[in-house]
Motif scaffolding. Structure first.
Motif, short mmCIF file in Angstrom:
data_model
loop_
_atom_site.label_atom_id
_atom_site.label_comp_id
_atom_site.label_asym_id
_atom_site.label_seq_id
_atom_site.Cartn_x
_atom_site.Cartn_y
_atom_site.Cartn_z
N THR A 1 0.61 6.66 2.11
CA THR A 1 -0.65 7.33 2.39
C THR A 1 -1.04 7.13 3.85
N VAL A 2 -1.55 8.17 4.46
CA VAL A 2 -2.03 8.10 5.83
C VAL A 2 -3.48 8.59 5.86
N VAL A 3 -4.32 7.85 6.56
CA VAL A 3 -5.74 8.19 6.70
C VAL A 3 -6.08 8.22 8.18
N ALA A 4 -6.82 9.23 8.61
CA ALA A 4 -7.26 9.32 10.00
C ALA A 4 -8.74 9.63 10.05
N VAL A 5 -9.43 9.00 10.99
CA VAL A 5 -10.83 9.32 11.29
C VAL A 5 -10.84 9.92 12.68
N ALA B 1 -3.68 12.07 3.40
CA ALA B 1 -2.60 12.67 2.60
C ALA B 1 -1.80 11.55 1.98
N SER B 2 -1.41 11.76 0.72
CA SER B 2 -0.70 10.73 -0.04
C SER B 2 0.52 11.35 -0.71
N ILE B 3 1.68 10.69 -0.57
CA ILE B 3 2.96 11.23 -1.06
C ILE B 3 3.67 10.19 -1.90
N ASP B 4 4.27 10.64 -2.99
CA ASP B 4 5.16 9.79 -3.78
C ASP B 4 6.50 9.72 -3.04
N PRO B 5 6.89 8.55 -2.52
CA PRO B 5 8.12 8.47 -1.71
C PRO B 5 9.37 8.87 -2.48
N ASP B 6 9.39 8.61 -3.77
CA ASP B 6 10.59 8.88 -4.55
C ASP B 6 10.83 10.36 -4.77
N GLY C 1 8.80 12.94 -3.12
CA GLY C 1 8.34 13.77 -2.02
C GLY C 1 7.13 14.62 -2.36
N LYS C 2 6.54 14.42 -3.54
CA LYS C 2 5.40 15.23 -3.96
C LYS C 2 4.10 14.72 -3.34
N VAL C 3 3.31 15.66 -2.85
CA VAL C 3 1.98 15.33 -2.34
C VAL C 3 1.06 15.17 -3.55
N VAL C 4 0.52 13.99 -3.74
CA VAL C 4 -0.28 13.72 -4.93
C VAL C 4 -1.77 13.76 -4.65
N ALA C 5 -2.17 13.68 -3.38
CA ALA C 5 -3.59 13.76 -3.04
C ALA C 5 -3.72 14.17 -1.58
N MET C 6 -4.84 14.84 -1.27
CA MET C 6 -5.09 15.29 0.09
C MET C 6 -6.60 15.37 0.31
N TYR C 7 -7.05 14.91 1.45
CA TYR C 7 -8.46 15.00 1.82
C TYR C 7 -8.55 15.79 3.12
N GLY C 8 -9.22 16.95 3.06
CA GLY C 8 -9.28 17.82 4.21
C GLY C 8 -10.55 17.74 5.03
#
Length: 754
Positions: free
Chosen positions: A616-620, A366-371, A373-380
């Protein structure tokens, strides 16, 4: 003076009761004359007259309504419209519109399943009229008095709403529903109405009607449903997303409670034998089979958007499922593609069918614009039709050492000190001895976590302890700050306050025994990137229907932690990327801060990081595709271990480089806490509870070692031109205390799918 009544009457002074002519005056027909306030009190005749008038008006209104309101043809919801989902640029992301409905006759629905539905929704259906005035009054009163929004509707009224009208909550619609239900009850049998209700009701998973629901949850026809299965489907009618146990692990307890309510009602109504009821066990539904139009990332994104709309009160489930909405998301097509490509290039392309453990590999991002707060990308996940659970929003994996920055931020925020009174800063020295007993205000707390490979570090700065993710240092720091203060900071940054593991963990909390979602962590790290200003993430930009806009919540920031606390945390996280376990993130080619993390038994590996303009945060994760149980990732892709500094940091680096391609390179603008750059050495009287092991070189980290120059310079001089062949090892956050086992075992995810 004469006392002759007649003479007195002639002179105008007749005594009371005397009438002209000598007779006695009869009493006033309405009693004594009304004077003063009594003139304004209604008489019994007025009251009776008023009641008769009201009754006449109600009767007239009822007759008029009955004559004027006709049974209409089926509404648009009966032939469901599509919802259109758009990227932020207006291009189409997805369109739902495949109505999953197959009508069946009442004879194809077992009697026990019919009774289960009646027990859940309307136990007096066959004996009552089409409407229940008392239930409507009771529901209205409960709604007005704040006891919860209730409909008070019978099954007949619900069928009228589903098939003939709409889901809008207006007085006009309720009035129409009232009269149509009465007419329908006179023109159709109870069996016909129940059949229509069972074929039009929404059960979740895009299943309309009992037949589609039977296939969506149990893979069978409705006529083959057991009583227990029918009771679960009946429970779903109240709120499908709340009781679908595969949608979220927290749903299990709620679903079982509702299921028990349905079965107990059947026993009470004598529709179910008590002995049979006692023998029943909860019928766990199978994996969801998503429609083909939701393949790839589309299904995950649509699911997340729908959950956002309903959880934020923008649209309720019934209204959303009725369709016809154009939903513009905050997701950016180019960034979305970049995240999916990074996962494929850096991880999925390394998997092999010849390795069984590779079947366990899952990824979420999940990726967020810090300024904003919008989620700009997500991998499910790799494909919504193959792996139903959204790995970006699920909350059943431990976050590991990615939680440690929250401990340090809390220390700076609260101006915390060590047990011997030294202020906690990046350069504060701690004892990094392996299995060092954690000291509380009143002595040892009975907790001694181990470091990776049982390694002891001796005296070490907070910055270096963060670089190397030293468990013994952060466990002690958490005790110095106080577990409750650490929890408050984590919640303020963005971790959900109702997270069960967050509530129960104490001294193991700093080592990341918390179960949180990738999106939750992205929100928290975006708060750090935004200098401590927190705003609830946004996933939807605009919603319209028929040209009319739907109101959306306004984005607003509030201080989660002081700027100095957030920025000083950022400064030590920069070191993790420059010289710690997160060096693979340097491939982004941007100034970056981040933290690696590994869950207990290597069941999940994390990298949480940010640049000044993107978090952005990524988890495996590891999950058995057959049982749904979490699995260690030892040996996956042919490597001995999977840790946060490996694939997650690689994915983060590739994605961030592509996502920010063409935008100016920004440096961090930091306001550090006072004294953050000044070394703080422990007093000579400080005693280590456990001496260094003989294998530890005494000169490796001498007590007088000063921290490196700070903050680190940019760009670093040792940026790798290609990913390294081996990665820095990172501690598996596996404390030896029973606390860890308790927290690990208490949160069974109940996920199915792969």
């Amino acid at each position: 003076m004469s006392h002759d009544p007649q003479q007195q009457t002639d002179r105008g002074i007749a005594p009371p009761g005397w009438a002209p002519g000598g007779g006695i005056r009869p009493p006033h027909p309405e009693g004594p004359e009304r004077t003063g306030l009594r003139r304004f009190v209604p008489t019994w005749r007025m009251v009776v007259g008023g009641l008769l008038l009201i009754l006449l008006l109600l009767t007239g209104g009822f007759v008029a309504g009955y004559m004027l309101v006709d049974i209409p043809p089926a509404n648009a919801a009966a032939v469901k419209q599509s919802n259109v989902y758009l990227y932020a640029d207006g291009s189409q992301l997805a369109r739902d519109g495949e109505v999953n409905r197959e009508n069946v006759t009442l004879s194809q629905i077992p009697k026990s399943v019919q009774h289960a539905v009646l027990s859940a929704e309307d136990r007096d259906f066959y004996s009552e009229s089409a409407i229940d005035p008392m239930a409507m009054i009771r529901a209205a009163w409960n709604t007005v008095t704040g006891k919860g929004k209730q409909s008070g509707s019978t099954i007949t009224q619900q069928y009228v709403k589903n098939y003939y009208l709409g889901q809008e909550q207006t007085i006009t619609r309720k009035v129409k529903e009232f009269f149509i239900a009465i007419k329908l009850d006179r023109e159709k049998s109870k069996d016909d109405i129940l059949t229509g209700y069972l074929n039009t009701s929404y059960f979740g998973r895009n299943a309309y009607g009992i037949q589609s629901a039977a296939h969506a949850y149990y893979g069978k026809d409705s006529e083959d449903l057991s009583t227990a299965e029918g009771a679960y489907l009946a429970a779903l009618l109240n709120a499908p997303s709340v009781y679908d146990v595969n949608a979220h692990p927290d749903n299990r307890a709620k679903a079982e409670a509702r299921w028990n309510y349905v079965l107990d009602g059947m026993v009470k109504e004598r529709w179910l034998d008590p002995a049979d009821r006692t023998a029943m066990t909860f019928p766990m539904p199978g994996r969801n089979k998503a429609p083909s139009g939701m393949s790839g990332q589309r299904g995950y994104l649509v699911e997340a958007v729908n959950a956002y709309l309903t959880s934020h009160g923008i649209l309720d489930e019934d209204t959303l499922q009725a369709g016809g909405y154009r939903i513009t998301t905050t997701l950016e097509k180019r960034k979305q593609r970049a995240l999916a490509d990074a996962v494929k290039d850096q991880l999925m392309s390394k998997l092999s069918d010849s390795r069984k453990v590779d079947r366990y590999v899952r990824a979420g991002g999940a990726s967020i614009d810090p300024d904003t707060g919008k989620v700009v990308a997500m991998y499910g996940g790799i494909d919504y039709t193959k792996q139903y659970v959204n790995n970006a929003t699920r909350r059943d994996y431990q976050v590991g050492s990615t939680f440690k920055p929250f401990v340090f931020a809390s220390a700076v925020e609260n101006d915390s000190t060590t047990q011997d009174g030294r202020r906690i800063t990046p350069s504060t020295m701690y004892d990094g001895t392996n299995k060092r007993p954690v000291q509380g205000p009143n002595g040892p707390v009975g907790y001694a976590p181990e470091n990776e490979d049982d390694r002891s570090y001796g005296q070490i700065t907070v910055t270096e302890a963060t670089d190397k993710s030293v468990n013994s240092v952060y466990a002690q720091m958490g005790a110095d700050v106080g577990p409750d203060k650490v929890k408050q900071t984590a919640i303020a940054l963005g971790i959900p306050k109702d997270t069960p593991s967050l509530k129960e963990a104490r001294y193991s909390l700093p080592l990341g025994v918390v179960n949180a979602g990738v999106l939750d962590m992205a929100q928290a790290y975006a708060t750090l990137a935004n200098h401590g200003e927190h705003g609830v993430y946004a996933l939807v930009e605009k919603v319209t229907k028929g040209g009319q806009s739907v109101d959306l919540p306004q984005h607003s920031d509030e201080e989660a932690v002081p700027r100095e606390a957030a920025d000083t945390t950022t400064s030590i996280l920069q070191s993790v990327v420059e010289s710690g376990t997160g060096t693979a993130a340097q491939s982004a080619g941007r100034p970056a801060a981040g933290k690696t993390g590994t869950a207990e038994e290597d069941k999940a590996a994390w990298f949480a990081g940010y640049t000044p303009d993107l978090a952005t945060v990524v988890a495996v994760m590891g999950q058995d595709p057959d049982s749904g149980k979490q699995k260690p990732l030892y040996g996956a892709t042919g490597l001995p271990r999977i840790n946060g500094g490996g694939y997650p940091a690689q994915i983060w680096g590739q994605y961030t480089a592509e996502a920010l391609k063409g935008s100016p390179v920004k440096s961090f603008d930091l306001q550090l806490a006072s004294g953050a750059e000044t070394p703080s050495l422990p007093p000579q009287t400080s005693v280590s509870p456990e001496p260094p092991t003989p294998s530890q070189p005494p000169s490796e980290f001498p007590p007088t070692t000063l921290p490196p120059s700070w903050p680190p310079s940019w760009p670093p001089t040792d940026v790798p031109t290609s990913p390294p062949t081996s990665w820095p090892t990172e501690p598996t956050d596996t404390p030896s205390s029973p606390i860890t086992t308790q927290n690990q075992e208490m949160y069974n995810p109940y996920y199915y799918g792969y």
